[in-house]
Scaffold this motif. Structure first.
Motif, PDB file in Angstrom:
ATOM      1  N   PHE A 168      12.588   7.479  -6.541  1.00 32.54           N
ATOM      2  CA  PHE A 168      13.035   7.106  -5.191  1.00 32.54           C
ATOM      3  C   PHE A 168      12.722   5.660  -4.802  1.00 32.54           C
ATOM      4  CE2 PHE A 168      12.585   6.842  -0.599  1.00 32.54           C
ATOM      5  CZ  PHE A 168      13.737   7.462  -0.137  1.00 32.54           C
ATOM      6  N   PRO A 169      11.482   5.210  -4.980  1.00 39.32           N
ATOM      7  CA  PRO A 169      11.185   3.820  -4.582  1.00 39.32           C
ATOM      8  C   PRO A 169      12.010   2.804  -5.371  1.00 39.32           C
ATOM      9  CG  PRO A 169       9.166   5.041  -4.951  1.00 39.32           C
ATOM     10  CD  PRO A 169      10.274   5.893  -5.468  1.00 39.32           C
ATOM     11  N   LEU A 181      15.728   2.279  -4.342  1.00 33.31           N
ATOM     12  CA  LEU A 181      15.928   1.454  -3.142  1.00 33.31           C
ATOM     13  C   LEU A 181      16.058  -0.020  -3.500  1.00 33.31           C
ATOM     14  CD1 LEU A 181      13.235   3.170  -0.908  1.00 33.31           C
ATOM     15  CD2 LEU A 181      15.695   3.381  -0.627  1.00 33.31           C
ATOM     16  N   ARG A 204       4.698   9.051  -7.731  1.00 35.21           N
ATOM     17  CA  ARG A 204       5.668   8.422  -6.835  1.00 35.21           C
ATOM     18  C   ARG A 204       5.026   7.272  -6.054  1.00 35.21           C
ATOM     19  NH1 ARG A 204       8.180  11.842  -1.915  1.00 35.21           N
ATOM     20  NH2 ARG A 204       6.067  11.437  -1.198  1.00 35.21           N
ATOM     21  N   ALA A 205       3.756   7.481  -5.686  1.00 35.21           N
ATOM     22  CA  ALA A 205       3.075   6.445  -4.916  1.00 35.21           C
ATOM     23  C   ALA A 205       2.699   5.251  -5.795  1.00 35.21           C
ATOM     24  CB  ALA A 205       1.834   7.018  -4.240  1.00 35.21           C
ATOM     25  N   ASN A 240       5.686   1.951  -7.419  1.00 35.48           N
ATOM     26  CA  ASN A 240       5.957   0.639  -6.804  1.00 35.48           C
ATOM     27  C   ASN A 240       4.902  -0.397  -7.190  1.00 35.48           C
ATOM     28  OD1 ASN A 240       8.332   0.470  -5.459  1.00 35.48           O
ATOM     29  ND2 ASN A 240       7.533   1.185  -3.492  1.00 35.48           N
ATOM     30  N   ALA A 289       0.864  -1.175   0.000  1.00 34.25           N
ATOM     31  CA  ALA A 289       0.000   0.000   0.000  1.00 34.25           C
ATOM     32  C   ALA A 289       0.898   1.222   0.000  1.00 34.25           C
ATOM     33  CB  ALA A 289      -0.875  -0.001   1.250  1.00 34.25           C
ATOM     34  N   ASN A 290       0.612   2.169  -0.868  1.00 37.38           N
ATOM     35  CA  ASN A 290       1.371   3.412  -0.870  1.00 37.38           C
ATOM     36  C   ASN A 290       0.434   4.567  -0.615  1.00 37.38           C
ATOM     37  OD1 ASN A 290       3.574   1.905  -3.061  1.00 37.38           O
ATOM     38  ND2 ASN A 290       4.268   2.962  -1.250  1.00 37.38           N
TER      39      ASN A 290
END
Lengths: 295, 367
Positions: free
Chosen positions: B100-101, B104, B148-149, B152, B79-80
């Motif tokens: 960013f995600p 990582l 961004r959310a 992923n 969940a983002n």
């Protein structure tokens, strides 16, 4: 119509900063020039300088003994700064997130109210042969004879860290306090571990505080001499001790000034380094902006 | 994995003495646009933060696709979140924020670039990749946060009042975009808002919350047309509330004795019987306002009153009509309706009427 008005407004800025300019010129720039000037003069036998040009003070620095002082100065200052920042960061972080910020801030500042020399003697009474730690250790029978806790590098660095911790905590606290902590939640939400969130999001965003803390710690440490004198040994002397000795013991002012000039150069190397990296960052950002405008 | 079901059962959460959630249970369906709607302090954001992993419930269980997620830290949940203040990283460019995600994880440079650009295009920000968040407008920041959310590829997107910082016009536009993005990515959206019109316009289903409880779960139409409690009726749009006692049943409707106001006809008793005390609601736009003297049909509820106030507000006019009993009824009349009620003003004597079908019992007590 608005032209003259605006111009008059701009002039106010000069007027406001005038006291500062005068102050710095008189009490900073002039002494600085005197130091540089005197370092190029010949030494008088009982202190002071003779009005005769000489570079003896500088050539005299090229000695193994002085080189060792440089090495001591650099590594002790670097090590003390590194440990100070590493300790100050979590401390400032928890202060910034605490509900009792003011209280904690006061607690951090309180040691400032005591004289620096007295605080070092307090440490002496903790570390010395019949001091607090040794008394306790021997009292509970853990050691038979007192441990040598002072007069070593660890003791010098320990007290350096203690001394400059506050100077590092304050700028870190004020930048971390302004940090938006939901960014850490966002980082974790996006897949970062707690540690990654701190290294990839918190630290880059409080960079200015870290830089300030490093300067507040590293630069005064470069010139320090009291701790080595009271807690260390002659082997641990740094440039600050040599300057002190040249003034008060050897009455060789030009050498003291030449050392001071060398020390300033050393401090400036760090400063220039940081400034260059900041400018590089700004440049890449600017370049990106240009790229984008072109696209 | 596209979209997931969320099972929430018996969630409670206390902050000290304050009970933010008092045993909330919800089942959110796969791929649904689900809204948590309620006034501030109702617990909707707390519930969202529990799903996201930023708050631990005092008790209860949360499952995503049947898996208990409460033991997982936020970075391990599928969940983002789109945060209320966007929470963009100020030290990174738009591109790096979205990347960013992926940074990582160990993702190949080329596929990383493809993914980032795909999501930037999705939110129409591919031209702003090199900008810092501080150079963007509110709406653009919002879109970066969404990209961004989404990158992923979570199975659930949690949105915490994502539009509250935008001005009214942009808010409406972004809402439509959100709806389109939801259709495109097809994952489950959980949307927290205090704005009933936002919730009504985009949600598949809505849970109306108040003081730590879920009062009603239903489609926007269900919530609006047949609210289950007085609170829901009043929170979702404006309404008229009438208290009374069921007097008789029989024929095509039940008759409620509403004290001094008179008798109100209701078609659906919702299980209440003669003698029960009930609260009725009827939406202002269901009411008709006509000059006195025009005969009302016997089938309708109709009352005589005086126009206390009339407010012109663009596409409709609002009338506040004081009935003879003293009760004030709100009547909304859309302009362009066959000129009915045209020219009515203050102190005019009027007749207010509505179809019994539009009256609902929202609360009651056995008498």
């Amino acid at each position: 119509m608005s032209g003259p008005k605006r111009r008059r407004k701009r002039n106010y800025g000069t007027i406001y900063t005038l006291p500062l300019v005068v102050w710095f010129t008189l009490f900073f720039l002039v002494p600085l020039l005197i130091i540089v000037l005197f370092s190029f003069l010949a030494a008088d036998i009982d202190g002071g300088v003779l009005p005769r040009f000489s570079i003896a003070a500088f050539t005299g620095l090229a000695k193994p003994r002085i080189l060792k002082l440089f090495v001591n100065t650099i590594w002790v200052s670097l090590a003390s700064t590194a440990i100070t920042i590493l300790m100050a960061l979590p401390c400032a972080y928890f202060m910034a997130r605490s509900k009792n910020k003011t209280m904690l801030l006061i607690l951090v500042i309180i040691p400032f109210w005591t004289n620096f020399i007295i605080r070092i003697f307090a440490w002496k009474s903790i570390l010395e042969a019949n001091g607090v730690i040794n008394s306790v250790l021997m009292g509970i029978g853990l050691v038979a004879s007192p441990l040598q806790l002072e007069h070593n590098w660890a003791a010098v660095i320990l007290i350096n860290v203690y001394t400059y911790l506050t100077y590092a905590i304050l700028p870190l606290f004020s930048t971390i306090e302004k940090f938006d902590f939901t960014l850490l939640e966002a980082a974790q939400d996006l897949g970062a571990t707690k540690m990654q969130a701190i290294t990839k999001v918190l630290l880059p965003n409080v960079r200015s505080g870290i830089v300030t803390a490093v300067f507040f710690t590293f630069i005064p440490l470069l010139g320090s001499f009291v701790v080595q004198q009271l807690i260390g040994t002659k082997d641990m002397y740094m440039l600050g001790n040599e300057i002190n000795d040249n003034i008060y013991k050897y009455f060789d002012w030009p050498t003291a000034y030449a050392l001071a000039v060398a020390l300033m150069m050393l401090a400036n190397v760090g400063l220039v380094f940081v400034m260059m990296s900041e400018r590089k960052q700004a440049r890449t950002l600017g370049a990106r902006r240009v790229d984008e405008a072109a696209a | 994995m596209k979209g997931a079901t969320i099972g929430i059962s018996g969630i409670t959460k206390s902050f000290g003495d304050f009970q933010a959630l008092k045993g909330v249970s919800l089942d959110i369906r796969k791929g649904e646009f689900f809204s948590l709607l309620g006034p501030s302090g109702c617990g909707k954001t707390t519930l969202l933060r529990i799903i996201g992993g930023f708050e631990e419930p005092s008790s209860g269980r949360v499952e995503i696709d049947g898996e208990d997620i409460l033991p997982l830290p936020p970075n391990m949940r599928h969940a983002n979140t789109v945060f209320q203040n966007y929470a963009l990283f100020p030290h990174l460019t738009v591109y790096e924020n979205v990347a960013f995600p992926l940074r990582l994880k160990s993702i190949k440079r080329k596929s990383l670039d493809e993914l980032v650009m795909y999501y930037l295009r999705l939110v129409e920000l591919d031209g702003h990749a090199a900008k810092r968040p501080s150079m963007l407008s509110g709406g653009q920041k919002q879109r970066v946060a969404i990209a961004r959310a989404l990158i992923n590829e979570p199975s659930v997107l949690l949105l915490d009042e994502p539009l509250s910082a935008l001005d009214a016009k942009l808010r409406h536009h972004m809402l439509m975009e959100l709806d389109q993005i939801h259709d495109k990515v097809g994952i489950t959206f959980v949307y927290v808002t205090h704005d009933q019109s936002e919730a009504l316009s985009v949600s598949d289903r809505i849970a109306v919350m108040d003081r730590g409880n879920v009062l009603q779960v239903g489609t926007p139409r269900e919530i609006y047309e047949s609210p289950s409690t007085t609170f829901v009726a009043q929170f979702i749009g404006e309404t008229n509330i009438i208290d009374g006692t069921i007097e008789s049943s029989g024929g095509r409707w039940f008759v409620v004795d509403a004290g001094g106001m008179g008798r109100v006809k209701v078609t659906d008793p919702r299980g209440y019987r003669v003698g029960d005390r009930v609260t009725l609601t009827v939406r202002p736009e269901k009411l008709r306002i006509t000059p006195l003297g025009m005969a009302a049909t016997e089938d309708s509820n109709s009352f005589v009153g005086t126009v206390d106030e009339s407010v012109y507000s663009g596409f409709l006019s609002k009338y506040y009509v004081r009935l003879e009993s003293g009760a004030v009824m709100r009547v909304f009349r859309q302009h362009g309706d066959q000129g009915e009620g045209e020219g009515l003003g203050w102190d005019d004597r009027v007749c207010v009427s509505w179809n019994p079908r539009d009256t609902f019992i929202v609360e009651g007590a056995r008498g």
